[in-house]
Design an enzyme around this catalytic site. Structure first.
Site, PDB file in Angstrom:
ATOM      1  N   TYR A  48      -4.819  -8.704  30.554  1.00 29.16           N
ATOM      2  CA  TYR A  48      -6.091  -8.219  31.107  1.00 29.16           C
ATOM      3  C   TYR A  48      -6.289  -6.817  30.569  1.00 29.16           C
ATOM      4  CZ  TYR A  48      -6.097 -11.952  34.682  1.00 29.16           C
ATOM      5  OH  TYR A  48      -6.126 -13.162  35.338  1.00 29.16           O
ATOM      6  N   LYS A  56      -9.431 -16.684  40.899  1.00 31.07           N
ATOM      7  CA  LYS A  56      -9.366 -17.160  42.284  1.00 31.07           C
ATOM      8  C   LYS A  56     -10.325 -18.291  42.650  1.00 31.07           C
ATOM      9  CE  LYS A  56      -5.985 -14.918  43.795  1.00 31.07           C
ATOM     10  NZ  LYS A  56      -5.041 -15.692  43.016  1.00 31.07           N
TER      11      LYS A  56
HETATM   12  P1  RFL Z   1     -17.472 -27.404  40.701  1.00 27.15           P
HETATM   13  O1  RFL Z   1     -16.343 -27.420  39.739  1.00 27.15           O
HETATM   14  O2  RFL Z   1     -18.695 -26.676  40.325  1.00 27.15           O
HETATM   15  O3  RFL Z   1     -17.800 -28.901  41.061  1.00 27.15           O
HETATM   16  C1  RFL Z   1     -18.960 -29.244  41.790  1.00 27.15           C
HETATM   17  C2  RFL Z   1     -19.397 -30.622  41.362  1.00 27.15           C
HETATM   18  O4  RFL Z   1     -20.552 -30.987  42.106  1.00 27.15           O
HETATM   19  C3  RFL Z   1     -21.456 -31.606  41.227  1.00 27.15           C
HETATM   20  N1  RFL Z   1     -22.826 -31.506  41.779  1.00 27.15           N
HETATM   21  C4  RFL Z   1     -23.437 -32.527  42.406  1.00 27.15           C
HETATM   22  N2  RFL Z   1     -23.030 -33.763  42.712  1.00 27.15           N
HETATM   23  C5  RFL Z   1     -23.903 -34.587  43.342  1.00 27.15           C
HETATM   24  N3  RFL Z   1     -25.188 -34.212  43.634  1.00 27.15           N
HETATM   25  C6  RFL Z   1     -25.639 -32.977  43.331  1.00 27.15           C
HETATM   26  N4  RFL Z   1     -26.909 -32.641  43.599  1.00 27.15           N
HETATM   27  C7  RFL Z   1     -24.754 -32.063  42.697  1.00 27.15           C
HETATM   28  N5  RFL Z   1     -24.864 -30.790  42.258  1.00 27.15           N
HETATM   29  C8  RFL Z   1     -23.692 -30.472  41.707  1.00 27.15           C
HETATM   30  C9  RFL Z   1     -21.287 -30.858  39.920  1.00 27.15           C
HETATM   31  O5  RFL Z   1     -21.751 -31.599  38.800  1.00 27.15           O
HETATM   32  C10 RFL Z   1     -19.786 -30.653  39.898  1.00 27.15           C
HETATM   33  O6  RFL Z   1     -19.097 -31.695  39.243  1.00 27.15           O
HETATM   34  O7  RFL Z   1     -17.015 -26.798  42.122  1.00 27.15           O
HETATM   35  P2  RFL Z   1     -15.586 -26.935  42.895  1.00 27.15           P
HETATM   36  O8  RFL Z   1     -15.105 -28.343  42.887  1.00 27.15           O
HETATM   37  O9  RFL Z   1     -15.806 -26.204  44.146  1.00 27.15           O
HETATM   38  O10 RFL Z   1     -14.556 -26.124  41.965  1.00 27.15           O
HETATM   39  C11 RFL Z   1     -14.684 -24.732  41.805  1.00 27.15           C
HETATM   40  C12 RFL Z   1     -14.207 -24.307  40.421  1.00 27.15           C
HETATM   41  O11 RFL Z   1     -14.829 -25.111  39.448  1.00 27.15           O
HETATM   42  C13 RFL Z   1     -14.484 -22.833  40.143  1.00 27.15           C
HETATM   43  O12 RFL Z   1     -14.284 -22.051  41.295  1.00 27.15           O
HETATM   44  C14 RFL Z   1     -13.565 -22.280  39.027  1.00 27.15           C
HETATM   45  O13 RFL Z   1     -13.806 -22.904  37.808  1.00 27.15           O
HETATM   46  C15 RFL Z   1     -13.744 -20.773  38.874  1.00 27.15           C
HETATM   47  N6  RFL Z   1     -12.949 -20.225  37.785  1.00 27.15           N
HETATM   48  C16 RFL Z   1     -11.593 -19.955  37.933  1.00 27.15           C
HETATM   49  N7  RFL Z   1     -10.958 -20.267  39.088  1.00 27.15           N
HETATM   50  C17 RFL Z   1      -9.605 -20.080  39.220  1.00 27.15           C
HETATM   51  O14 RFL Z   1      -9.060 -20.347  40.301  1.00 27.15           O
HETATM   52  N8  RFL Z   1      -8.822 -19.616  38.179  1.00 27.15           N
HETATM   53  C18 RFL Z   1      -9.377 -19.293  36.975  1.00 27.15           C
HETATM   54  O15 RFL Z   1      -8.635 -18.947  36.065  1.00 27.15           O
HETATM   55  C19 RFL Z   1     -10.812 -19.437  36.840  1.00 27.15           C
HETATM   56  N9  RFL Z   1     -11.413 -19.139  35.676  1.00 27.15           N
HETATM   57  C20 RFL Z   1     -13.555 -19.915  36.561  1.00 27.15           C
HETATM   58  C21 RFL Z   1     -12.754 -19.363  35.514  1.00 27.15           C
HETATM   59  C22 RFL Z   1     -14.917 -20.163  36.344  1.00 27.15           C
HETATM   60  C23 RFL Z   1     -15.480 -19.846  35.135  1.00 27.15           C
HETATM   61  N10 RFL Z   1     -16.859 -20.147  34.980  1.00 27.15           N
HETATM   62  C24 RFL Z   1     -17.355 -20.921  33.939  1.00 27.15           C
HETATM   63  C25 RFL Z   1     -17.779 -19.866  36.066  1.00 27.15           C
HETATM   64  C26 RFL Z   1     -13.315 -19.042  34.301  1.00 27.15           C
HETATM   65  C27 RFL Z   1     -14.682 -19.250  34.117  1.00 27.15           C
HETATM   66  C28 RFL Z   1     -15.261 -18.818  32.801  1.00 27.15           C
HETATM   67  C1  PHB Z   2      -8.579 -18.765  32.029  1.00 33.67           C
HETATM   68  O1  PHB Z   2      -7.545 -19.056  31.417  1.00 33.67           O
HETATM   69  O2  PHB Z   2      -9.623 -19.398  31.886  1.00 33.67           O
HETATM   70  C2  PHB Z   2      -8.578 -17.608  32.965  1.00 33.67           C
HETATM   71  C3  PHB Z   2      -7.388 -16.972  33.237  1.00 33.67           C
HETATM   72  C4  PHB Z   2      -7.378 -15.887  34.101  1.00 33.67           C
HETATM   73  C5  PHB Z   2      -8.564 -15.465  34.680  1.00 33.67           C
HETATM   74  C6  PHB Z   2      -9.755 -16.119  34.407  1.00 33.67           C
HETATM   75  C7  PHB Z   2      -9.763 -17.193  33.552  1.00 33.67           C
HETATM   76  O3  PHB Z   2      -8.557 -14.394  35.512  1.00 33.67           O
END
Ligand code: RFL
Ligand code: PHB
Length: 389
Positions: free
Chosen positions: A200, A296
């Site tokens: 980081y 998170k």
């Molecule tokens: P999701 O993954 O958004 O899934 C929700 C699902 O609901 C569907 N949906 C519907 N279905 C039916 N009817 C509708 N009207 C609907 N509208 C939506 C969607 O298509 C989808 O499939 O939420 P969920 O399950 O709560 O999961 C949450 C995680 O995806 C999210 O918090 C993480 O990806 C965040 N995040 C990270 N979290 C970590 O714990 N560690 C990480 O390292 C981390 N890195 C990240 C991340 C999120 C990122 N982005 C793109 C925002 C890195 C990035 C870049």
């Molecule tokens: C990732 O690998 O996508 C990643 C790792 C650490 C973070 C966010 C995203 O804090």
């Protein structure tokens, strides 16, 4: 059609809840707006807390994660052209697992298929009804046909833009939000990671993060203006900018190659209170969003799933509604703690447009304090590896 728990959203939160309930003999139907291929092409989180890996084991989906995931017992923080390490294992006795959300989601779909769970993909017009009663239902359109699911409980796991949260009357919910004046440009490349640990980096040119998905698969991020589009960032420009934001030693070791995915995500802190209304229970991004700096988002979603799963087991084993009644209150306590950590990490590591010279000195002083104080590093490590459920 009738089921016990209707789960809206086939992302990691909905699928994990579905799998845990299925193992207890509790019937679920999952409704997903997108196709399975679309869901499995999304590149998102990569760092899993032990609480999540243990929950995955309880759901019977941890085998591949345990075989292929990379155990990380520390991370590097860089500033002023140097870096220092936060040793999770020494400070907390815990580690984290680097394993892609995409892979976890695939494992969950495979397990759901194997167990014969019902999933509808490409659902349109998903609408919640009678959530304040003991007989809620969900209507949707599938393959051009209108369908209704009668159920006992609805789990709203449909992410930030889904309909579940909106089904809580506006005068019964309160939303807290902070948007950040920048985004993260992320790329995936088939190159060996620059370091065996995550880096980081706070740099005068903006934040950078070196992460990975495997020993030959790297995931890198840089802070960028919200007005940028991925097309503005040819690979060569990305690699050049990343190198400039890393300590020289890391930059010299960076192996570059063609990107296989490139996207920009805005950063947001958001909480909806309460996380339940009648027989509707929100889990994961449907109820809250964190900026990704503390890794998170997915982990907090897993915390919600754990609380709701245990409350539903209580409800179905002896009709005890106590867990369901207190779900929001219990989940929100942990949610606000992870909000604080994600907000703090974001403030520590990014460049903000209106930052004064004094603000920059404070950021640097905070990093120097972390570098020299074990107590400060432990404070970071305890939240990073995951607060208890
Ligand atoms: P999701 O993954 O958004 O899934 C929700 C699902 O609901 C569907 N949906 C519907 N279905 C039916 N009817 C509708 N009207 C609907 N509208 C939506 C969607 O298509 C989808 O499939 O939420 P969920 O399950 O709560 O999961 C949450 C995680 O995806 C999210 O918090 C993480 O990806 C965040 N995040 C990270 N979290 C970590 O714990 N560690 C990480 O390292 C981390 N890195 C990240 C991340 C999120 C990122 N982005 C793109 C925002 C890195 C990035 C870049
Ligand atoms: C990732 O690998 O996508 C990643 C790792 C650490 C973070 C966010 C995203 O804090």
């Amino acid at each position: 059609m009738r089921t016990q728990v209707a789960i809206i959203g086939g992302g990691p939160a909905g699928l994990l809840l579905g799998q845990l309930l299925l193992k207890q003999g509790i019937e679920t139907v999952v409704l997903e707006r997108r196709s399975r291929e679309y869901v499995l092409a999304r590149i998102r989180a990569g760092v899993l807390e032990t609480g999540l890996t243990e929950l995955a084991a309880e759901a019977g989906v941890a085998a591949r994660m345990q075989a292929e995931g990379l155990v990380h017992d520390g991370t590097l923080l860089a500033y002023d052209d140097r870096s220092f390490r936060v040793d999770f294992e020494t400070l907390t006795d815990k580690t984290v697992l680097v394993y892609g959300q995409t892979e976890l989601t695939k494992d969950l779909y495979d397990a759901r298929d194997a167990a014969g769970g019902t999933t509808f993909f490409n659902c349109e017009d998903v609408t919640l009804h009678d959530i304040e009663t003991e007989h809620p239902s969900v209507t949707f359109t599938h393959d051009g046909q209108s369908k209704t699911i009668l159920c006992d409980v609805i789990a709203g796991c449909d992410g930030f833009h889904g309909p579940s949260r909106q089904a809580i009357p506006e005068n019964k919910r309160r939303e807290y939000e902070k948007t950040y004046p920048f985004g993260w440009l992320g790329i995936l490349s088939r190159t060996p990671p620059v370091d065996e640990e995550l880096i980081y980096a706070n740099s005068s040119r903006g934040f950078a993060l070196c992460s990975m998905r495997g020993t030959e698969l790297s995931r890198y991020y840089i802070q960028c203006p919200l007005s940028d589009s991925p097309d503005d960032w040819e690979d060569a420009r990305f690699w050049d900018e990343l190198k400039r934001r890393l300590p020289e030693e890391a930059a010299d070791h960076l192996v570059t190659g063609p990107s296989i995915d490139k996207s920009i995500a805005p950063l947001r802190s958001f909480v909806c209170e309460p996380m339940q209304y009648g027989r509707l229970f929100l889990c994961g991004d449907a109820a809250h969003i964190v900026p990704p700096t503390g890794a998170k988002g997915l982990n907090t979603a897993a915390g919600d799933v754990s609380y709701l799963y245990r409350a539903l087991m209580q409800f179905y084993s002896d009709g005890d509604t106590h867990g369901l009644e207190t779900y929001s209150q219990i989940a929100l306590q942990r949610v606000w703690k992870t909000q604080r950590f994600s907000w703090w990490m974001t403030n520590l590591l990014h460049r903000f447009p209106e930052q004064s010279e004094f603000d920059l000195r404070m950021q640097r002083a905070e990093l120097a304090y972390l570098e020299t104080s074990e107590a400060a590093r432990r404070n970071l490590a305890v939240s990073y590896v995951g607060l208890p459920y």
